[in-house]
Design a protein around this motif. Structure first.
Motif, short mmCIF file in Angstrom:
data_model
loop_
_atom_site.label_atom_id
_atom_site.label_comp_id
_atom_site.label_asym_id
_atom_site.label_seq_id
_atom_site.Cartn_x
_atom_site.Cartn_y
_atom_site.Cartn_z
N GLY A 63 -0.01 7.48 -0.04
CA GLY A 63 -1.02 6.76 -1.40
C GLY A 63 -0.75 6.82 -1.81
O GLY A 63 -0.67 6.04 -3.20
N VAL A 64 -1.69 8.02 -2.81
CA VAL A 64 -1.88 8.07 -4.38
C VAL A 64 -0.88 7.86 -5.24
O VAL A 64 -0.90 7.93 -6.26
CB VAL A 64 -2.95 9.50 -4.55
CG1 VAL A 64 -2.95 9.96 -5.18
CG2 VAL A 64 -4.88 8.38 -3.33
N PRO A 102 8.21 4.42 2.28
CA PRO A 102 6.66 3.70 1.86
C PRO A 102 5.96 5.44 1.61
O PRO A 102 6.32 6.22 2.69
CB PRO A 102 5.51 2.96 1.45
CG PRO A 102 6.65 2.37 2.98
CD PRO A 102 7.87 2.94 3.71
N ALA A 103 5.97 6.02 0.56
CA ALA A 103 5.09 7.28 0.48
C ALA A 103 3.50 6.84 1.14
O ALA A 103 2.88 7.91 1.48
CB ALA A 103 4.76 7.17 -0.79
N ASN A 104 3.11 5.54 1.20
CA ASN A 104 1.07 5.13 1.43
C ASN A 104 1.87 5.10 2.86
O ASN A 104 2.68 6.04 3.63
CB ASN A 104 1.02 3.62 1.36
CG ASN A 104 2.00 2.56 1.45
OD1 ASN A 104 2.96 2.66 2.61
ND2 ASN A 104 2.31 2.01 0.45
N GLN A 136 6.76 0.62 -1.73
CA GLN A 136 5.08 -0.01 -1.75
C GLN A 136 5.72 -0.46 0.05
O GLN A 136 4.58 -0.45 0.70
CB GLN A 136 5.22 -0.44 -2.36
CG GLN A 136 4.92 0.44 -3.50
CD GLN A 136 3.91 0.08 -4.95
OE1 GLN A 136 3.46 -0.91 -4.50
NE2 GLN A 136 4.05 1.93 -5.48
N ARG A 137 5.80 -1.50 0.01
CA ARG A 137 6.51 -1.90 1.73
C ARG A 137 7.67 -2.48 2.05
O ARG A 137 8.44 -3.04 0.95
CB ARG A 137 5.81 -3.68 1.76
CG ARG A 137 4.91 -4.30 2.70
CD ARG A 137 4.31 -4.88 2.26
NE ARG A 137 4.83 -5.97 1.80
CZ ARG A 137 3.83 -7.20 1.42
NH1 ARG A 137 2.93 -6.96 1.55
NH2 ARG A 137 4.66 -8.24 0.77
N ARG A 138 7.99 -1.75 3.28
CA ARG A 138 8.88 -1.80 3.46
C ARG A 138 9.33 -3.31 4.37
O ARG A 138 8.95 -2.79 5.39
CB ARG A 138 10.20 -0.63 4.15
CG ARG A 138 11.13 -0.69 4.43
CD ARG A 138 12.25 0.88 4.98
NE ARG A 138 13.61 0.75 5.23
CZ ARG A 138 14.00 0.38 6.61
NH1 ARG A 138 13.02 0.30 7.36
NH2 ARG A 138 15.30 0.80 6.23
N SER A 139 10.29 -4.44 4.03
CA SER A 139 10.58 -4.99 5.34
C SER A 139 11.67 -6.04 5.19
O SER A 139 12.36 -5.13 5.01
CB SER A 139 8.63 -5.99 5.37
OG SER A 139 8.18 -6.51 6.70
N ARG A 140 11.15 -7.37 4.93
CA ARG A 140 12.34 -8.34 4.73
C ARG A 140 13.26 -7.36 3.62
O ARG A 140 13.11 -7.14 2.88
CB ARG A 140 12.32 -9.49 3.76
CG ARG A 140 13.07 -10.24 4.39
CD ARG A 140 13.22 -11.74 3.29
NE ARG A 140 11.74 -12.00 2.15
CZ ARG A 140 13.06 -11.19 1.09
NH1 ARG A 140 14.50 -10.67 1.35
NH2 ARG A 140 11.82 -11.07 -0.33
#
Length: 718
Positions: free
Chosen positions: A670-671, A699-701, A369-373
């Protein structure tokens, strides 16, 4: 025979050279190994069978953090040398094409040292080795050597230098290597004292403590301390959005949430994301008010481990002022003066701010849902492009993406591009990635929305520009994420996207590949009374849909809607979910993006299998689902579930109308972060004989939009 060997991929900063050295000694080949801007180079001499075994093991036995993408060899004349040596890194000149490892959670070996009273690094909060610790957040350039990291200012003591130079030691060329005698130091402010003990005591007393992590500062409070959690929520101006919680270990996680086998694997991986899980309770109500899920993560730095030993579960949320990016520079701590009561900090600089990653478990695997660290900047694969590309992303949940060859470097989470600080983070991040990966974009892809700051940035660049429609980018991201070109039936469901017809899109059925798209169908557009206010106040969308059904609705909103004044048409699936949530009494107003839909999903009874039904002709009549919801006298939980099932059924029946175009369906937007909807949609489509593609690595969002833009550019501009 003698071979010159070139190894590409994530092979710097992961202990690859000592691994190669040990491998050569074990197999019995002579030669050398070193680093340069292209990755790892080596020469191996010996009998053909030994040299062959050496080359094969480079991939098969690679270190835990390595990601070997290619091993290239060519035969060169033997020189008859004896032994195998590690040579100095090559010149930093030339175009870099090596990869940088993501930051990695503290390994088991370092944890043992951390807890061993006889070890010289006992309770030292910066213990690390080649298998763990900071990478991306401290790297300033390539090749990945200490002078090009934020550890350059810390001169190694004799003991650390001996480890650093010993190929048999697991700290051989571990660039952040240090110890209490020569490395970063922790401090607690105000008051001083032993930093960990002082911070733990402050948390027990209900203080808000700003804690310096790998990619920035977090704000911490005791997760069972009701008053402290409420105070943090008030000071941060965060009314409802749940806080993430760090727990000491998996046993503690199981006390607070339902932890499946897949969730356990995600929690304990080296990436250490926040994992959204069904909550069991046991935390302060202000941590996740009215929410059935809790975001949990395990410690990923020695500092976290030491702190959690003394505190129990703690809230650990990004340290920022509302709508601004996370604070990561010590000189910016004044921005937290009205939020934090105390600071647990240190003197190792952070070069790149990086938020925590967030995942959910869907169908027994991670959904980002959030790609980061922990993930960035490791690349996502794409079909090979001959040009250097930049995708500028969207406005919300922004990421950017730079690409060359077969690598797409999707950035860490930037945030919502709605103010100067976030825009600065965006532009600085692009420059850093360009430098790290030697990418000079000749094509810049951007969203079609003219007011997005990412679009305005793109239009200022003196290069070829490519506008990519928002929902085409969503489907392209899903295609590229699965290594496919299409065409597919693309279902792009989200809240907002600029439509070429001047309306707000968001409930789209496309025939799409990586070069073009055709809009096959969409949700029937309805008005958004008050424009942006209809996003913040879902009851406005409820009134709009009720009026579409010819039923009584709030008069002033109906007048506004029918006048057309500040009431743009939208086909958005997000707004359809908002209307359903408002009509079920879930949420009339929201305080964070997607809140109404998130709470609607949580309300739904997962055991309910019946579904509402919508008409499908040239458009999809979403208002029929609203009518069925209004006429149903069942419980709110059953009605919420039937609405979800109805959306899934409508998607499948719409795709069936276009089966002759493709039997593969790609789901994006995002849905589709809604796990109940995604699961029911995939199940219904597969039962109908479709092959279904969902997101894997991005992420899909809107966090995946930049990747989709680059995927389109890679095909369109060849």
């Amino acid at each position: 025979m003698r071979l010159a060997v070139r190894v590409g991929g994530v092979v710097q900063g992961v202990g690859f050279r000592p691994f190669v050295h040990g491998l050569a000694l074990r197999i019995g080949v002579s030669g050398l190994v070193g680093n340069d801007v292209h990755g790892v180079f080596a020469e191996a001499e010996g009998t053909p069978d030994r040299v062959g075994a050496f080359v094969a093991a480079l991939t098969a036995e690679a270190p835990p953090l390595a990601g070997v993408e290619r091993v290239e060899t060519r035969e060169i004349p033997p020189i008859g040398d004896v032994g195998f040596v590690i040579v100095a890194s090559g010149s930093p000149g030339g175009a870099a094409d090596t990869l940088i490892s993501a930051d990695s959670a503290t390994c088991a070996d370092c944890l043992r040292e951390l807890r061993d009273p006889g070890d010289r690094r006992f309770r030292y909060p910066f213990v690390n080795c080649t298998n763990c610790g900071p990478r991306f957040t401290i790297v300033q350039g390539v090749p990945y050597d200490r002078p090009l990291t934020t550890m350059a200012a810390f001169a190694m003591c004799a003991a650390c230098k001996q480890e650093y130079e010993d190929p048999a030691d697991r700290r051989f060329h571990a660039q952040p290597v240090c110890c209490p005698a020569c490395g970063p130091a922790l401090r607690f402010e105000p008051g001083g004292g032993e930093p960990i003990a002082s911070a733990a005591e402050a948390l027990h007393q209900g203080a808000i403590v700003a804690v310096k992590g790998l990619g920035g500062y977090h704000l911490a409070v005791g997760a069972r301390h009701e008053e402290a959690a409420a105070k943090l929520r008030a000071r941060k101006h965060r009314e409802d959005k749940p806080f993430a919680v760090m727990v000491a270990d998996l046993a503690q996680a199981r006390e607070l949430a339902e932890v499946s086998e897949a969730a356990e694997e995600a929690l304990s991986s080296r990436r250490r994301p926040i994992v959204l899980l069904p909550a069991r309770g046991g935390l302060a109500g202000a941590v996740a008010p009215g929410n059935r899920r809790i975001g949990l993560m395990l410690p990923y730095t020695p500092l976290h481990h030491l702190l959690l030993e003394r505190t129990g579960p703690i809230v650990l949320t990004s340290a920022n002022v509302s709508d601004e990016p996370i604070v990561y520079r010590d000189e910016d701590l004044s921005r937290l003066k009205d939020i934090a009561d105390a600071f647990l900090t240190h003197d190792r600089p952070i070069h790149v701010r990086t938020d925590d990653s967030v995942v959910r478990i869907v169908r027994k695997r991670e959904q980002l849902q959030r790609r980061s660290r922990g993930y960035a900047p490791e690349p996502v694969g794409i079909r090979k492009t001959k040009q250097h590309l930049l995708g500028c992303g969207a406005e919300l949940k922004n990421t950017f993406c730079l690409a060359k060859g077969r690598h797409a470097f999707v950035s860490h989470h930037i945030g919502d591009l709605e103010n100067y600080e976030t825009l600065k983070s965006f532009t600085e991040g692009i420059e850093h990635f360009k430098h790290l990966f030697a990418i000079d974009p000749v094509v810049v892809a951007h969203d079609l929305h003219p007011e997005y700051l990412s679009t305005k940035y793109a239009l200022e660049q003196d290069v070829d520009l490519l506008g990519v429609q928002h929902h085409h980018a969503h489907i392209a991201a899903c295609l590229a994420d699965n290594g496919e070109d299409g065409p597919v039936l693309g279902v792009a469901f989200d809240g907002t996207g600029f439509g070429p017809d001047g309306t707000v899109w968001g409930g789209e059925f496309l025939l799409a590949d990586l070069t073009s798209y055709q809009r096959l169908s969409h949700l029937r557009p309805v008005a958004m009374p008050g424009g942006v206010m209809a996003i913040r106040q879902p009851w406005r969308m409820a009134a709009s849909y009720v009026d579409e059904l010819g039923r009584p609705a709030r008069e002033d909103i109906v007048k506004l809607k029918r006048s057309g004044l500040n009431s743009p048409l939208t086909s958005s699936a997000g707004r359809l979910f908002d209307a359903a949530a408002a009509l079920l009494g879930v949420r009339d107003t929201i305080t964070y993006e997607g809140q109404a839909a998130i709470e609607l999903e949580q309300l739904a009874d997962p055991a309910e299998t019946s579904a509402y039904r919508a008409r499908i002709d040239e458009v999809v009549h979403g208002e029929d689902l609203i009518a069925a919801l209004l006429d149903d006298t069942s419980s709110r939980a059953k009605r919420a579930a039937r609405f979800h099932n109805g959306v899934a059924d409508t998607i499948a029946r719409t795709c069936d109308r276009f089966r002759d175009r493709s039997t593969t369906v790609a789901l994006s937007g995002g849905v589709f972060q809604n796990v109940l909807l995604l699961d029911r949609t995939v199940e219904t489509l597969e039962r109908a004989g479709f092959r279904v593609l969902t997101h894997r690595n991005v992420p899909a969002n809107d966090g995946g939009i930049s990747f989709g833009q680059v995927a389109v550019a890679s095909r369109t501009t060849r």
